[in-house]
Design an enzyme around this catalytic site. Structure first.
Site, mmCIF file in Angstrom:
data_model
loop_
_atom_site.group_PDB
_atom_site.id
_atom_site.type_symbol
_atom_site.label_atom_id
_atom_site.label_comp_id
_atom_site.label_asym_id
_atom_site.label_seq_id
_atom_site.Cartn_x
_atom_site.Cartn_y
_atom_site.Cartn_z
ATOM 1 N N LYS A 11 0.827 -1.217 0.000
ATOM 2 C CA LYS A 11 0.000 0.000 0.000
ATOM 3 C C LYS A 11 0.866 1.274 0.000
ATOM 4 O O LYS A 11 2.077 1.219 0.275
ATOM 5 C CB LYS A 11 -0.948 -0.043 1.203
ATOM 6 C CG LYS A 11 -1.982 -1.184 1.099
ATOM 7 C CD LYS A 11 -3.010 -1.091 2.214
ATOM 8 C CE LYS A 11 -4.039 -2.206 2.090
ATOM 9 N NZ LYS A 11 -5.105 -2.091 3.130
ATOM 10 N N TYR A 51 -12.415 -1.695 -4.065
ATOM 11 C CA TYR A 51 -12.966 -1.853 -2.719
ATOM 12 C C TYR A 51 -14.489 -1.687 -2.699
ATOM 13 O O TYR A 51 -15.065 -1.339 -1.660
ATOM 14 C CB TYR A 51 -12.298 -0.860 -1.760
ATOM 15 C CG TYR A 51 -10.923 -1.293 -1.292
ATOM 16 C CD1 TYR A 51 -10.770 -2.410 -0.454
ATOM 17 C CD2 TYR A 51 -9.771 -0.608 -1.653
ATOM 18 C CE1 TYR A 51 -9.524 -2.813 -0.005
ATOM 19 C CE2 TYR A 51 -8.505 -1.013 -1.211
ATOM 20 C CZ TYR A 51 -8.399 -2.114 -0.382
ATOM 21 O OH TYR A 51 -7.163 -2.519 0.078
ATOM 22 N N ASN A 114 -2.162 0.427 6.626
ATOM 23 C CA ASN A 114 -1.743 -0.871 7.163
ATOM 24 C C ASN A 114 -0.845 -1.680 6.218
ATOM 25 O O ASN A 114 -0.823 -2.907 6.262
ATOM 26 C CB ASN A 114 -2.945 -1.669 7.689
ATOM 27 C CG ASN A 114 -3.929 -2.050 6.609
ATOM 28 O OD1 ASN A 114 -3.730 -1.720 5.451
ATOM 29 N ND2 ASN A 114 -4.972 -2.752 6.977
ATOM 30 N N HIS A 117 -2.094 -5.407 1.448
ATOM 31 C CA HIS A 117 -3.377 -6.101 1.247
ATOM 32 C C HIS A 117 -3.116 -7.563 0.934
ATOM 33 O O HIS A 117 -2.143 -7.890 0.257
ATOM 34 C CB HIS A 117 -4.127 -5.465 0.066
ATOM 35 C CG HIS A 117 -5.236 -6.329 -0.477
ATOM 36 N ND1 HIS A 117 -6.474 -6.397 0.119
ATOM 37 C CD2 HIS A 117 -5.283 -7.182 -1.529
ATOM 38 C CE1 HIS A 117 -7.235 -7.246 -0.565
ATOM 39 N NE2 HIS A 117 -6.535 -7.735 -1.569
ATOM 40 N N GLU A 128 -9.431 -10.280 -7.921
ATOM 41 C CA GLU A 128 -8.480 -9.183 -7.728
ATOM 42 C C GLU A 128 -7.288 -9.293 -8.674
ATOM 43 O O GLU A 128 -6.817 -8.289 -9.212
ATOM 44 C CB GLU A 128 -8.026 -9.163 -6.265
ATOM 45 C CG GLU A 128 -9.172 -8.782 -5.324
ATOM 46 C CD GLU A 128 -8.864 -8.994 -3.857
ATOM 47 O OE1 GLU A 128 -9.773 -8.779 -3.037
ATOM 48 O OE2 GLU A 128 -7.715 -9.379 -3.520
HETATM 49 P P1 ATP Z 1 -7.188 -5.700 3.006
HETATM 50 O O1 ATP Z 1 -8.471 -6.035 2.268
HETATM 51 O O2 ATP Z 1 -6.671 -4.313 2.727
HETATM 52 O O3 ATP Z 1 -6.149 -6.776 2.892
HETATM 53 P P2 ATP Z 1 -8.352 -6.722 5.368
HETATM 54 O O4 ATP Z 1 -8.902 -7.819 4.490
HETATM 55 O O5 ATP Z 1 -7.505 -7.131 6.534
HETATM 56 O O6 ATP Z 1 -7.528 -5.679 4.553
HETATM 57 P P3 ATP Z 1 -10.925 -5.456 5.144
HETATM 58 O O7 ATP Z 1 -12.003 -5.732 6.101
HETATM 59 O O8 ATP Z 1 -10.976 -6.065 3.778
HETATM 60 O O9 ATP Z 1 -9.541 -5.821 5.868
HETATM 61 O O10 ATP Z 1 -10.805 -3.882 4.991
HETATM 62 C C1 ATP Z 1 -10.133 -3.281 3.898
HETATM 63 C C2 ATP Z 1 -9.312 -2.122 4.399
HETATM 64 O O11 ATP Z 1 -10.194 -1.131 4.921
HETATM 65 C C3 ATP Z 1 -8.371 -2.477 5.543
HETATM 66 O O12 ATP Z 1 -7.111 -2.899 5.109
HETATM 67 C C4 ATP Z 1 -8.261 -1.172 6.287
HETATM 68 O O13 ATP Z 1 -7.257 -0.332 5.748
HETATM 69 C C5 ATP Z 1 -9.614 -0.530 6.070
HETATM 70 N N1 ATP Z 1 -10.462 -0.790 7.230
HETATM 71 C C6 ATP Z 1 -11.077 -1.941 7.545
HETATM 72 N N2 ATP Z 1 -11.770 -1.831 8.687
HETATM 73 C C7 ATP Z 1 -11.594 -0.553 9.095
HETATM 74 C C8 ATP Z 1 -12.055 0.208 10.195
HETATM 75 N N3 ATP Z 1 -12.845 -0.319 11.122
HETATM 76 N N4 ATP Z 1 -11.651 1.502 10.282
HETATM 77 C C9 ATP Z 1 -10.852 2.038 9.344
HETATM 78 N N5 ATP Z 1 -10.376 1.382 8.267
HETATM 79 C C10 ATP Z 1 -10.741 0.107 8.146
HETATM 80 MG MG MG Z 2 -9.939 -7.478 2.733
#
Ligand code: ATP
Ligand code: MG
Length: 139
Positions: A11, A51, A114, A117, A128
């Site tokens: 990211k 997303y 974070n 991904h 994806e």
């Molecule tokens: P990613 O899809 O990026 O690998 P993930 O699968 O661990 O992450 P998801 O639930 O898919 O988490 O959420 C996508 C992204 O949205 C997360 O990586 C994070 O940056 C953001 N995100 C998720 N939950 C929250 C939250 N509660 N508050 C803020 N940002 C969030």
């Molecule tokens: Mg995810």
């Protein structure tokens, strides 16, 4: 049977902070092979499309803003049990909860920024990967 392919993005925060090389090294040394890779700066439209499942969530706007704040590195990775093993390697979404030594534990600053991904299912890995790489349309 668990699939062989997952999809990742390093990211904008991690690219901006110079962590791309160390993260790729950790991915490779944990047994993943890079099958496709590109360095791109997502448009707002593309990030929103990627997303789309989170469109109704309160953090959607911030997520799109963050993902378009700088270039990313997108890649398709191959390994036995790729999706689950990669989720283990990257750690929990919130870096405060990410296990010691995981990529998010080492390089992520917050739940928004974070670092990386990882796909959450074989089905989403295929979707994806094909979003970024036409050669992976059939995985
Ligand atoms: P990613 O899809 O990026 O690998 P993930 O699968 O661990 O992450 P998801 O639930 O898919 O988490 O959420 C996508 C992204 O949205 C997360 O990586 C994070 O940056 C953001 N995100 C998720 N939950 C929250 C939250 N509660 N508050 C803020 N940002 C969030
Ligand atoms: Mg995810």
């Amino acid at each position: 049977m668990a699939g062989m392919i997952t999809f990742t993005m390093i990211k904008p925060d991690a690219v901006r902070n110079g962590h791309t090389g160390k993260i790729l090294d950790q991915i490779i040394s944990n047994g993943f092979q890079i099958r496709a890779m590109k360095y791109v700066h997502l448009s707002e439209a593309k990030a929103g499309e990627f997303y789309a499942v989170h469109r109704e969530r309160p953090f959607f706007k911030d997520l799109v803003e963050f993902m378009t704040s700088g270039p990313i590195v997108a890649a398709v990775l191959e390994k036995d049990n790729a999706v689950a093993d990669f989720r283990t390697l990257i750690g929990a979404t919130n870096p405060a909860e990410a296990a010691e030594g995981t990529i998010r534990n080492l390089y992520a600053k917050s739940i928004d920024a974070n670092a990386i991904h990882g796909s959450d299912s074989d089905e989403n890995a295929a979707i994806e990967a094909s979003f970024f790489f036409s050669a992976f349309e059939r995985f």
